[in-house]
Design an enzyme around this catalytic site. Structure first.
Site, PDB file in Angstrom:
ATOM      1  N   ASP A  29      -1.634 -16.715 -63.525  1.00 34.98           N
ATOM      2  CA  ASP A  29      -1.335 -17.601 -62.400  1.00 34.98           C
ATOM      3  C   ASP A  29      -0.132 -18.477 -62.772  1.00 34.98           C
ATOM      4  O   ASP A  29      -0.220 -19.350 -63.623  1.00 34.98           O
ATOM      5  CB  ASP A  29      -2.552 -18.481 -62.088  1.00 34.98           C
ATOM      6  CG  ASP A  29      -2.426 -19.231 -60.778  1.00 34.98           C
ATOM      7  OD1 ASP A  29      -1.301 -19.658 -60.436  1.00 34.98           O
ATOM      8  OD2 ASP A  29      -3.446 -19.421 -60.099  1.00 34.98           O
TER       9      ASP A  29
ATOM     10  N   HIS B 289      -1.609 -15.861 -58.790  1.00 33.56           N
ATOM     11  CA  HIS B 289      -2.195 -16.940 -57.992  1.00 33.56           C
ATOM     12  C   HIS B 289      -2.800 -16.400 -56.692  1.00 33.56           C
ATOM     13  O   HIS B 289      -3.905 -16.771 -56.318  1.00 33.56           O
ATOM     14  CB  HIS B 289      -1.114 -17.971 -57.678  1.00 33.56           C
ATOM     15  CG  HIS B 289      -1.632 -19.193 -56.988  1.00 33.56           C
ATOM     16  ND1 HIS B 289      -2.553 -20.047 -57.566  1.00 33.56           N
ATOM     17  CD2 HIS B 289      -1.366 -19.713 -55.757  1.00 33.56           C
ATOM     18  CE1 HIS B 289      -2.822 -21.040 -56.729  1.00 33.56           C
ATOM     19  NE2 HIS B 289      -2.125 -20.850 -55.631  1.00 33.56           N
TER      20      HIS B 289
ATOM     21  N   SER C  97      -6.543 -22.588 -54.132  1.00 32.76           N
ATOM     22  CA  SER C  97      -5.437 -23.467 -54.454  1.00 32.76           C
ATOM     23  C   SER C  97      -5.684 -24.875 -53.922  1.00 32.76           C
ATOM     24  O   SER C  97      -6.645 -25.524 -54.313  1.00 32.76           O
ATOM     25  CB  SER C  97      -4.144 -22.863 -53.896  1.00 32.76           C
ATOM     26  OG  SER C  97      -3.026 -23.386 -54.534  1.00 32.76           O
TER      27      SER C  97
END
Length: 325
Positions: free
Chosen positions: A276, A305, A146
């Site tokens: 995601d 995610h 991320s």
């Protein structure tokens, strides 16, 4: 804006970019700037340790360093608003495989200094460079999730020759999150304004809503919900500094990593879940792979995610295969 994003939190706050955040601080709270303090590295060839370094601007960066100092190092970069602890499943797996594993708490996060200003990607990458120098890391594999994926891209594009061997971006924010004329498929700025509003209104509740819903896909009908995973996400988030976290929203949503991706000259693996809800795949991984010189893309049907936690066995096996290749 997709329907799944509208449903991301109980308040309808858009969470489509929450696993990110990017930043760096120049002025930490109540800490005068000072010269970089070099601390002695752990002695011996096979150890498990944790320590801190003090950066050039006086910020303390916490890190874990496990395994043989003679082994190839793997450095893990966490997402927003988490800490090095988010990599426990990977740290244990690769330690047992004989690698040296390292993870740090980004400034403003976890056990590192709660930085006041300058929370942007340039300083984050500079902190990583100081850590790599302190530990004398060579041919390291840098893995970022991320926001941590943005940090990896920004650092690797600037790293000293010989420091980096490979890179991995997992559910990562590059090339850029926010919508603009140059990035018409991005998320509107109002999405991130919603993050800020929810964060200021009740950070503790917001930090429950995100992992309970879109981050791990626990809002899906067939999801196997883990209360421990939710609480661990909340615990990590609440350890960090509110001001630094707030500033990170702008950093993870508006930093453009296009040139970084184009400069990276080492093999780079891009992993992304097709479900995601935090960093939508169409405007991230599917664009990043086109910018990388030596990129490999692998996507996962139905994965969320936070797939490195929910599907650690699958992700760890694919990481190992890439690192050994």
């Amino acid at each position: 804006m997709s329907q799944s994003i509208h449903q991301a939190t109980r308040r309808g706050v858009m969470t489509a970019g929450l696993g990110l955040a990017a930043a760096a601080a120049v002025t930490p709270f109540a800490q005068p700037a000072q010269a970089s303090t070099k601390q002695p590295s752990s002695k011996g060839t096979d150890t498990m340790s944790s320590s801190t370094i003090t950066t050039k601007d006086g910020t303390q960066i916490f890190y874990k360093d496990w395994g043989s100092r003679d082994a190839q190092p793997i450095v893990f970069h966490h997402g927003w608003p988490l800490s090095a602890d988010d990599w426990d499943a990977q740290m244990m797996f690769f330690l047992e495989k004989g690698y040296r594993v390292i993870a740090h708490d980004r400034r403003g996060h976890g056990r590192s200094s709660q930085t006041a200003t300058g929370n942007e990607m340039d300083t984050y990458a500079a902190d990583v460079a100081e850590l790599a120098e302190h530990l004398d890391l060579k041919n390291a594999v840098h893995i970022g999730h991320s926001t941590g994926g943005g940090e990896v891209a920004h650092y690797v594009a600037r790293a000293r020759k010989g420091r980096v061997g490979k890179a991995v971006l997992i559910g990562a924010v590059p090339p850029i999150m926010v919508k603009s004329d140059k990035n018409p498929g991005g998320l509107p700025i109002e999405v991130f304004d919603g993050f800020r509003a929810a964060f200021v209104a009740n950070r503790a509740q917001f930090f429950l809503d995100v992992p309970s819903g879109p981050f791990y896909g626990f809002n899906r009908p067939d999801a196997k919900v883990s209360q421990g995973v939710i609480q661990n996400w909340w615990r990590q988030g609440m350890m960090g500094g509110a001001k630094a976290h707030y500033d990170c929203i702008k950093a993870f949503s508006e930093t453009d990593f296009t040139e970084d991706l184009q400069k990276i000259d080492v093999p780079t693996l891009v992993l992304h879940g097709e479900d995601d809800q935090i960093v939508p795949i169409a405007d991230s991984a599917l664009l990043s792979i086109k910018l990388l010189k030596h990129g490999t893309l692998k996507t996962y049907k139905g994965f969320p995610h936070g797939m490195a936690t929910t599907h650690a066995d699958v992700i760890n096996a694919d990481l190992l295969e890439f690192i050994k290749a």
